[in-house]
Design an enzyme around this catalytic site. Structure first.
Site, PDB file in Angstrom:
ATOM      1  N   TYR A 142       0.863  -1.191   0.000  1.00  0.00           N
ATOM      2  CA  TYR A 142       0.000   0.000   0.000  1.00  0.00           C
ATOM      3  C   TYR A 142       0.892   1.230   0.000  1.00  0.00           C
ATOM      4  CZ  TYR A 142      -3.942   3.020   1.485  1.00  0.00           C
ATOM      5  OH  TYR A 142      -4.910   3.982   1.581  1.00  0.00           O
ATOM      6  N   LYS A 170      -1.642  -1.477  -3.809  1.00  0.00           N
ATOM      7  CA  LYS A 170      -2.721  -0.489  -3.754  1.00  0.00           C
ATOM      8  C   LYS A 170      -2.065   0.878  -3.882  1.00  0.00           C
ATOM      9  CE  LYS A 170      -6.278   1.505  -0.740  1.00  0.00           C
ATOM     10  NZ  LYS A 170      -6.888   1.484   0.613  1.00  0.00           N
TER      11      LYS A 170
END
Length: 329
Positions: A142, A170
């Site tokens: 992320y 992400k």
């Protein structure tokens, strides 16, 4: 669930970064969490992210996180991939969270860049590798420099992508051009971390999205993806334009957990919009503004009855055994 390494969609195409429902006294409401998870999967989500930032991970604790994963995993079965947050700026803590998520039945891990500490790129590589080495679960990184204070460099992505269990990212950088290059360079599945950038990410080979707005417009997001996959790009854009006001309402102020819980309460999915400090529940004015957007978008009927927050108890104690102040929901 066995999740193969692929550049396609190892965790599905549409994942919601799920809020963590709570009772008025601030305890995690597992019954409401299960209800919400089932609703999201019914709406078309093929993955759920639990205990991320939107799930208030900084203020929920190890036993609670494990119980949440276990309850949701049992409820949705193999209908969706359950990705558990294992993010910390303490690598040893992140490893413990990863191990506990695996024991609770998670299908994958979301591992954010260590926040506030601003580690070097070598520190990022070692942190991600240590967490990925701690379980057999596939990992979604992320990259969110706005919250973490550090951005994962392209050469870091290339190196860490060699790890057999790091299979996705992400991306909350807003940098679609960089994403296009890194998808090609790393072979990782690339998910938009910004609700407004689903179509741009799909257009450069992205796998899908980890969304906040999909709490309330999940079916519409699923329709966008289906239309895109079918080659109906104009239809996908038209479907996306219908949800743009909702995207703005839930994300515009940067208080995604706050507004998502308020929207779910307005829909009648959640009874309460309780959060733990430092998050504060949406005010009556904010709720009224949000309701107007949801009504205009057809998400709730105009006749829906507004819900007022209950009064905060004089004393609220967190279930982990120390005093806690919670906001009414």
């Amino acid at each position: 669930m066995v999740l193969p390494r692929t550049t396609a969609r190892p965790f599905g195409a549409l994942l919601t970064a799920m809020v963590t429902p709570m009772t008025p006294d601030g305890a995690i409401d597992l019954e409401a969490s299960v209800k919400l998870a089932k609703k999201l999967v019914d709406d078309g989500n093929d993955g759920l992210v639990l205990s991320g930032t939107t799930g208030e991970s900084p203020v929920t604790h190890a036993p609670e996180k494990a119980e949440l994963v276990a309850a949701v995993t049992e409820a949705v079965g193999d209908r969706a991939a359950i990705v558990a947050g294992a993010g910390s700026n303490d690598t040893a803590h992140a490893i413990r969270m990863a191990e506990q998520a695996a024991e609770a039945g998670a299908d994958g891990l979301l591992v954010v860049s260590p926040y506030y500490s601003r580690p070097t790129q070598e520190g990022l590589i070692r942190h991600f590798a240590a967490v990925a080495d701690s379980t057999d679960l596939p990992v979604m990184l992320y990259d969110i420099p706005g919250r973490a204070g550090v951005r994962i460099a392209p050469e870091t992505f290339v190196k860490i992508a060699e790890h057999p269990r790091i299979i996705a990212n992400k991306d909350a950088t807003g940098d679609v051009w960089s994403a296009a290059q890194l998808i090609e360079a790393t072979g990782l599945a690339w998910y938009s971390g910004d609700d407004g950038l689903l179509l741009p990410f799909l257009s450069v080979g992205g796998a899908g999205i980890v969304s906040v707005s999909a709490h309330v417009v999940g079916a519409q997001y699923a329709d966008v993806v289906r239309r895109w996959d079918a080659g109906d790009h104009a239809g996908a854009l038209a479907a996306f334009r219908q949800v743009m006001p909702v995207v703005g309402a839930l994300n515009g102020a940067g208080a995604q957990a706050v507004m998502a819980k308020a929207a779910l309460q307005a829909q009648g999915v959640l009874e309460h919009r309780t959060l733990r400090l430092p998050n504060v529940a949406a005010s009556d004015h904010e709720v009224a503004t949000l309701r107007a957007v949801l009504i205009a978008a057809g998400v709730i009927p105009q006749s829906a009855t507004p819900m007022s927050p209950p009064e905060l108890p004089e004393e609220a104690t967190a279930i982990v055994g120390h005093p806690a102040i919670v906001t009414p929901g």
